[in-house]
Scaffold this active site. Structure first.
Site, short mmCIF file in Angstrom:
data_model
loop_
_atom_site.label_atom_id
_atom_site.label_comp_id
_atom_site.label_asym_id
_atom_site.label_seq_id
_atom_site.Cartn_x
_atom_site.Cartn_y
_atom_site.Cartn_z
N LYS A 12 57.46 36.03 25.63
CA LYS A 12 56.61 37.03 26.33
C LYS A 12 57.30 38.39 26.45
CE LYS A 12 57.96 35.62 30.94
NZ LYS A 12 57.82 34.49 31.85
N ARG A 29 55.72 31.26 43.38
CA ARG A 29 54.94 31.81 42.29
C ARG A 29 53.86 30.78 42.00
NH1 ARG A 29 56.81 34.00 36.31
NH2 ARG A 29 55.92 32.02 35.66
C1 LIG Z 1 58.83 33.67 31.62
C2 LIG Z 1 58.79 32.23 31.88
C3 LIG Z 1 59.84 31.42 31.47
C4 LIG Z 1 61.08 31.95 30.80
O1 LIG Z 1 61.94 32.52 31.73
P1 LIG Z 1 63.38 33.08 31.28
O2 LIG Z 1 64.02 33.42 32.57
O3 LIG Z 1 63.13 34.26 30.42
O4 LIG Z 1 64.06 31.98 30.57
C5 LIG Z 1 59.74 30.07 31.71
N1 LIG Z 1 58.67 29.54 32.33
C6 LIG Z 1 57.63 30.30 32.75
C7 LIG Z 1 56.48 29.64 33.43
C8 LIG Z 1 57.66 31.66 32.53
O5 LIG Z 1 56.62 32.40 32.95
#
Ligand SMILES: *Cc1c(COP(=O)(O)O)cnc(C)c1O
Length: 366
Positions: free
Chosen positions: A36, A131
Site C-alpha cells: 500500500k 483500529r
Molecule cells: C499496512 C498494514 C500492514 C503492514 O504494516 P507494516 O507496518 O507496513 O508492516 C499490515 N496489516 C494491515 C491490516 C495493514 O493495514
C-alpha cells in the site's frame, strides 16, 4: 532529466523481502508482502515476490487492480475492511479480505455466490490498537455465524497493532490471539489456515523467540520497503533502509537571513514555525513540497538541513555546501514511511525503478 524523481532500487527491495521472509520462516511464519505504501507499484510487488513473499496484500482495490492489470499473477489480499458498496469488486479482485462486520460478511458471501466463487476471509480482532477489529469477546460468536454462509470461507483470524494507538505486540496479546484461534477451531470444528498476528511491529518479538507457535502469518510492508521494524523504527539487521531515494532540483539559491524579525502570523498550513537566528545562511529551495512528501520525514543525504516547507517548496540551509552547490543541482533525500507514502501517491513525482545496476547512493548531486 526532469525532477522530482523517486528512485526505486528493486534489487534492494527483493533483498529485504528475502531477509524478512527467511527470518519469518525460521519462526514458522509465512509472509504476505504489503504494497500500500507504494500504491501497488507492480514492479515493487514483483520484487517482493522474487524475494519470497507468498502473496501480495494491499489496502486499496485500485492498487490490486493495478497490479493484476500489469499481469502480476499472485494471491491478493485486501487489507482494508471492504465497503458494503464495493463487495462485488472485492470478491472479483481479491481472494482474501480482512473483516470485522457481520453485515459485510453476508454481503461478501452473496457477492461471491453471484460470481460462482469462494471468497476467503480473515476476522480481525482488536487487541487494543483501536483500529479495525471485533472486540475479542465477540469473535467466536461472529465466527460461528459465518459457518452457514456459502460463498465465504473462514481462512483465519488476525490483529493489527502499533498503528492507531501504538499498542505493541507482546507475548501475552499474541498468546491471547492464539487462544482465540483455538477456541474458534474447537467451537466451529474447523481448522484455520492463518493466525495472522504480525505486521512490521512484531518482528522484534518474533526474532526474540516470544511468538507463540500458533501465530503463523505476517503482513509486512515497512520492514521490506524501508528495512525497519516499527515499534522503535530500528533497522532490521541485514536489510537496506535506502531502497528509495527522492531527488529534487534546486530552483532558488540565495543568501538570506536565517530568521526575520517582523510581525508573524500563521504559516500557510496553520502552523507557527520558529526560525532560529544564526545569521545569514545559504538558502536553497527545491521543487518538492507538502503536496509531494511528508516534509518531516525526509532526510537530506548531503550536509543540509530542512528549514521550511510549503505546498510546493522545501527550503534548506545549504551553507555547508557553499562553493559547490549550484542552481539546477539535485539534492537527494532518504524517506520515512509517511514520506514514502506521500511521494508514491503524488502524481508530480516521477517513479524510476532500476535493478541490476547499482545506483550510487553516495551521489549528492546527480
Ligand atoms: C499496512 C498494514 C500492514 C503492514 O504494516 P507494516 O507496518 O507496513 O508492516 C499490515 N496489516 C494491515 C491490516 C495493514 O493495514
Amino acid at each position: 532529466m526532469a525532477y522530482p524523481v523517486l528512485n526505486i532500487d528493486l534489487d534492494r527491495i527483493e533483498h529485504n523481502a528475502r531477509i524478512i521472509v527467511d527470518l519469518c520462516a525460521s519462526h514458522g511464519v509465512g509472509v504476505s508482502g504489503v504494497t500500500k505504501a507504494v500504491c501497488g507499484h507492480p514492479q515493487v510487488a514483483a520484487a517482493m515476490l522474487r524475494g519470497g513473499v507468498t502473496g501480495i496484500a494491499d489496502s486499496r482495490l485500485e492498487n490490486i487492480q493495478r497490479m493484476r492489470g500489469a499481469g502480476l499473477d499472485a494471491p491478493y489480499m485486501l487489507l482494508r475492511l471492504p465497503s458494503l458498496s464495493r463487495v462485488d469488486e472485492v470478491t472479483a479482485w481479491a481472494g482474501v479480505s480482512l473483516n470485522s462486520e457481520a453485515e459485510t460478511l453476508e454481503a461478501l458471501s452473496a457477492a461471491a455466490l453471484r460470481q460462482g466463487r469462494v471468497h476467503e476471509v480473515v476476522l480481525m480482532v482488536d487487541l487494543g490498537d483501536l483500529r479495525e477489529g471485533i472486540w475479542p469477546d465477540r469473535v467466536v460468536d461472529l465466527a460461528k455465524s459465518l459457518m452457514p454462509l456459502a460463498g465465504i470461507r473462514l481462512k483465519g483470524i488476525g490483529t493489527n497493532l502499533a498503528c492507531f494507538s501504538g499498542t505493541v505486540p507482546t507475548r501475552s496479546n499474541m498468546r491471547y490471539l492464539a487462544e482465540l484461534a483455538a477456541e474458534i477451531e474447537r467451537t466451529c470444528a474447523i481448522s484455520l489456515d492463518w493466525v495472522s498476528g504480525l505486521n512490521s511491529s512484531g518482528l522484534i518479538l518474533m526474532a526474540g523467540g516470544g511468538l507463540p507457535g500458533r501465530i503463523n502469518h505476517a503482513r509486512i510492508g515497512e520492514a521490506i520497503l524501508l528495512g525497519r521494524e516499527t515499534t522503535h523504527r530500528k533497522p532490521r539487521p541485514g536489510t537496506y533502509q535506502d531502497a528509495f531515494v527522492l531527488q529534487a532540483e534546486v530552483v532558488e539559491l540565495q543568501r538570506k537571513p536565517s530568521a526575520f524579525k517582523g510581525e508573524h502570523g500563521e504559516d500557510a498550513f496553520g502552523g507557527h514555525p520558529h526560525f532560529e537566528n544564526h545569521g545569514d545562511i545559504l538558502h536553497a529551495l527545491v521543487n518538492i513540497g507538502r503536496q509531494d512528501v511528508a516534509v518531516e520525514g525526509i532526510t537530506p543525504l548531503a550536509p543540509a538541513t530542512v528549514v521550511g516547507a510549503s505546498s510546493d517548496y522545501v527550503g534548506l540551509d545549504v551553507s555547508a555546501l557553499a562553493g559547490t552547490i549550484r542552481l539546477g543541482d539535485v539534492l537527494s533525500f532518504h524517506l520515512n514511511y509517511a514520506a514514502l507514502l506521500a511521494a508514491m501517491t503524488s502524481p508530480y513525482v516521477e517513479k524510476r525503478c532500476f535493478s541490476g545496476r547499482l545506483f550510487d547512493h553516495r551521489i549528492m548531486y546527480a
